[in-house]
Each structure stands twice: as C-alpha cells, then as structure tokens.
Write an enzyme that holds these catalytic residues in place. Structure first.
Site, short mmCIF file in Angstrom:
data_model
loop_
_atom_site.label_atom_id
_atom_site.label_comp_id
_atom_site.label_asym_id
_atom_site.label_seq_id
_atom_site.Cartn_x
_atom_site.Cartn_y
_atom_site.Cartn_z
CG HIS A 184 -22.21 8.86 -18.47
ND1 HIS A 184 -22.33 10.07 -19.09
CD2 HIS A 184 -21.55 9.09 -17.30
CE1 HIS A 184 -21.78 11.01 -18.32
NE2 HIS A 184 -21.29 10.44 -17.24
CD GLU A 187 -24.69 8.46 -21.41
OE1 GLU A 187 -23.71 8.73 -22.13
OE2 GLU A 187 -25.09 9.18 -20.49
CG HIS A 313 -21.44 11.07 -23.30
ND1 HIS A 313 -21.48 10.84 -21.95
CD2 HIS A 313 -20.13 11.27 -23.61
CE1 HIS A 313 -20.26 10.93 -21.45
NE2 HIS A 313 -19.41 11.19 -22.43
CD GLU A 386 -24.79 14.06 -24.27
OE1 GLU A 386 -25.41 12.98 -24.26
OE2 GLU A 386 -24.24 14.52 -23.26
O1 LU0 Z 1 -21.45 14.20 -18.71
C1 LU0 Z 1 -22.49 14.77 -19.00
O2 LU0 Z 1 -23.23 15.30 -18.16
C2 LU0 Z 1 -22.90 14.81 -20.46
C3 LU0 Z 1 -22.69 16.20 -21.02
C4 LU0 Z 1 -21.30 16.75 -20.90
C5 LU0 Z 1 -20.34 16.06 -21.83
C6 LU0 Z 1 -21.30 18.24 -21.18
N1 LU0 Z 1 -24.32 14.51 -20.60
S1 LU0 Z 1 -24.86 12.98 -20.29
O3 LU0 Z 1 -24.37 12.59 -19.01
O4 LU0 Z 1 -26.32 12.99 -20.35
N2 LU0 Z 1 -24.36 11.99 -21.40
ZN ZN Z 2 -23.12 10.46 -20.90
#
Ligand code: LU0
Ligand code: ZN
Ligand code: CA
Ligand code: CA
Ligand code: CA
Length: 423
Positions: A184, A187, A313, A386
C-alpha cells in the site's frame, strides 16, 4: 442528523489529534453545507467482524480505529449509505485538508518537482533513496548481500529484491524467508521496516554471533517497495496524497489504481472482501494479477521455495494470519493443525512486539490478499503485520520520522521467530 456542528478544532481535540487540533485553521471548520469529496469519518456501531466487513463493502477506505470508532475515508454517497445501513457516522474532517495540514510546515513548502518527503519527514526513504541504500548494502557486504529485480512496476521502476545469506551469489539448500513491504502506497513506515531488516542482518553479521547464525542458516529475501509507483505518487507535489493503490489506469474507466492486496489469484473476488468498482479503495482490479507489480512478485515467489513470510502494512498494531476470505478458522487447504500453528507462532511474535494477534478476517473479510495466496497456493507460513500506530485517523499513515527507529526495532524479535519457524 449526525453530522456534527462542532468546530473541527474541538472535534480534533476530542479525538486526541492534538497536533492537528493545535494547527488546524478555522477555514476547514465543518458545516452541513461542506460535505467534502473525501471526508474523514468516525463510524460507530461496527463492533464485530461482520459489521466491519459491511462497512468495508460500501467501498469506503477503512484506515483504522480511534476511540472505539472505525476511522474511514468516504465520499458523500458512501457516507449516506453507511447511515442508511444503521451506522452512526460523524464527520471529523476534510481528508484532503487534513493531508495538507500534515504535509506542510509553514514557510517550508516543497517544490512540486521534489522527489522527497514533506519537510520534517526526510528520514523516510523515497524509492530513489531506497534503491541507493540497497546498492550501498551490497557495496559494503557483497559476500552476504545480492540485489536483483522481480520485474518492473507499471511506470517502469524495478521491483528491487535484496537477498541476504552467506555465499549470497549461490543458491544454497537453506530455508528461504521473505519480507515484503509497501504494497500500500502510503504505508511508508513499512519500507523503513524492510530497510531496517537489511541493515540489521548485514551490519550485525561480523560482530553478532546470533545474527551470523541466522544469516548463514537461511536465505533471507526482502522486497522494500512492492508498489513503488504508488509510494512515489503519494509524496508527489511535496504533499502527502493519501494514496493506497497502484498507478495503472483501469481499462474502460477514468479511474487509476487497483488495491494490490485484493489482486492476488487465490479466491480472487470470491467473498465480498473487495470491490468491483474502479474508484473504490479496495478495488480488486479487472482480473487477478492485472497489476504488473503483484504479477511480478507472485512469479518471483513461485520461482523459489519460501517457507515463511511477513507482509508489512500500517497501521493498527496487529499480527494477522490467513484466511482472510472466510471467518472460519479452517477451510479447504487449512487444517485445524495448520490453523493452530498460525495461531501459536502469531501469538508468540505478538508477545514480543505488543501487537494484537488474530485471524485476518477477525478484522474484516478480504479476498485476493497476499497471505491467502501465499498459504493457499504455496503453503508459506504467511503473516501480515500492521505496524504503528495502534489507532489514529489519517495521521496514522504518516507517523513522524522520529518514530522510524523505535517502530522498526520493535519487530526484531518477531522477525527472528519467523526465521526460526522457516527451518
Ligand atoms: O489490505 C488490508 O486491508 C489490510 C488488512 C488485511 C491484510 C487483512 N489493512 S490496511 O490496508 O489498512 N494495511
Ligand atoms: Zn496496507
Ligand atoms: Ca521529523
Ligand atoms: Ca547461504
Ligand atoms: Ca536456496
């Protein structure tokens, strides 16, 4: 009517956004007449995974949680849909105004051309700086570090791959471990996480016997920028753009970008965990692996024999494991014993960094994410971390660069556990 009439400054203070509250000009005060195209909202009433999934299915951008509410970025229609579905939706600011606020240090605005983070955040590495840093690692430690490319991004940037192992130039029979960062775009702390792992295992090699043992016994691969076009776009114009997706135009649409973490070819689009609307932040793309970045990284992964993986992330401080596409702990390709291993290792890692461990779908349902693909296709012990902070609004994606060292070092022991488990 749940749109609040209180001033933005008071709301920001109540929400704990001290810095923003202190500096937000009254010009961005919210009234019912000003519903921004990209609004930042607190959504209340989404207190279990099914309800959070229902929120995500409206196509809003779920950023994290704050004071017991979900923080989302939504357009006016999405905000209206959320209200119609029974959620309490409070507008807490204009997303773009907040980004500007976060980006600009008065008197120090950057030129639109500058390939650099906004003033005060220069310790973050741009794609150019990241590439230079990786080259420097190889120049300093050529025996244990090797740089290659998994392919090109849509805009033609190399998807850098750093390998760290003894006899790096030789493919030895050692367990292979992968760390991926920056799927992303916004991030950015995750790119720093990959760079930190690179530095720790190379700079520490000569002096720290534990590091030497790990490097000698494993082949460690790092991809610091899975989505380099997106991360460069996110800092373009000298201001943060709040960008999440890739930068490839969507065919037959005026929209740009696909959510790379909904684009992987395992149960792609199966279960309402992604959107088919090109403008949505969790748009899954026109087909699985439509994005050159996910396709190249997937081909690279398939060409090797990885046994363990973390995809970094931000934010919310979570350790997540598959499957994301189902709320069930077990499913096709995931026995109770395998699920237990994910839980045990996930909890052990979370015990070292203070994150919350849970199955990915406990957050909300996702389909086409990298963990589901890596486990479902290749039986790789694949986690999402995260990172910092635990909660926040849009500022959660942009922690000040003073946080980099503490928040990357925080994961050292968890990384070591994953290396151990790869064996
Ligand atoms: O891709 C996402 O939505 C992630 C969470 C998933 C890996 C379950 N969260 S993020 O986009 O906020 N990094
Ligand atoms: Zn992410
Ligand atoms: Ca700073
Ligand atoms: Ca080796
Ligand atoms: Ca090998």
């Amino acid at each position: 009517m749940s749109i609040t009439r209180r001033s933005w400054r008071a709301i920001a203070a109540a929400a704990g956004l001290a810095l923003l509250a202190a500096t937000a000009p009254s010009a961005v005060a919210q009234t019912d007449q000003q519903v921004p195209e990209r609004g930042l909202y607190h959504v209340r009433g989404a207190d279990d995974a099914a309800k959070r999934t229902a929120v995500a299915r409206t196509g809003v951008d779920v950023a994290g949680t704050e004071n017991g509410a979900l923080t989302v970025v939504a357009n006016p229609a999405q905000a209206a849909t959320l209200r119609a579905n029974g959620f309490t939706v409070d507008q807490i600011g204009d997303f773009d105004a907040l980004l500007k606020q976060r980006s600009v240090v008065p008197g120090q605005a950057r030129s639109a051309q500058a390939d650099e983070f906004p003033s005060g955040d220069e310790k973050y590495h741009t794609y150019t700086e990241t590439t230079a840093e990786l080259k420097q690692v190889v120049a300093d430690h050529g025996d244990i570090a090797q740089l290659s490319s998994a392919g090109k991004s849509y805009e033609g940037r190399d998807l850098n791959v750093l390998k760290i192992s003894d006899n790096a130039a030789t493919d030895e029979d050692e367990p292979e471990v992968l760390f991926t960062c920056n799927q992303h775009a916004r991030e950015h702390l995750t790119t720093e996480m990959c760079l930190h792992i690179a530095q720790r295992f190379t700079d520490g090699y000569a002096s720290d016997p534990k590091i030497k043992e790990m490097v000698d016994g494993r082949e460690i691969y790092l991809i610091p920028n899975v989505n380099p076009d997106g991360s460069e776009y996110d800092i373009s114009g000298g201001e943060y753009q709040g960008w999440r997706k890739t930068r490839q135009p969507v065919p037959g649409s005026s929209e740009i970008g696909t959510d790379p973490n909904r684009n992987w070819d395992y149960q792609w689009g199966c279960c309402g965990g992604s959107s088919d609307q090109p403008g949505d932040e969790d748009y899954r793309g026109p087909s699985a692996f439509s994005e050159p970045e996910t396709k190249a990284v997937a081909d690279f992964i398939s060409s090797r024999k990885f046994t363990a993986h973390i995809d970094f992330h931000t934010f919310s401080e979570l350790v997540l494991w598959p499957y994301g596409f189902t709320e069930d702990d077990t499913a096709e390709g995931m026995t109770a014993e395998e699920a237990k291993r994910f839980q045990d290792v996930g909890k052990e890692m979370a015990g070292t960094n203070g994150y919350t461990p849970e199955q990915s779908s406990d957050l909300y349902i996702t389909d086409g994410d990298v963990n589901d693909w890596a486990w479902g296709k290749h039986k790789i012990l694949s986690y999402t971390f995260e990172m910092y902070p635990k909660s926040g609004g849009i500022d959660g994606f942009y922690p000040p660069d003073e946080q980099i060292e503490e928040q990357t070092t925080r994961n050292d022991q968890a990384v070591d556990i994953l290396l151990r488990e790869a064996g």
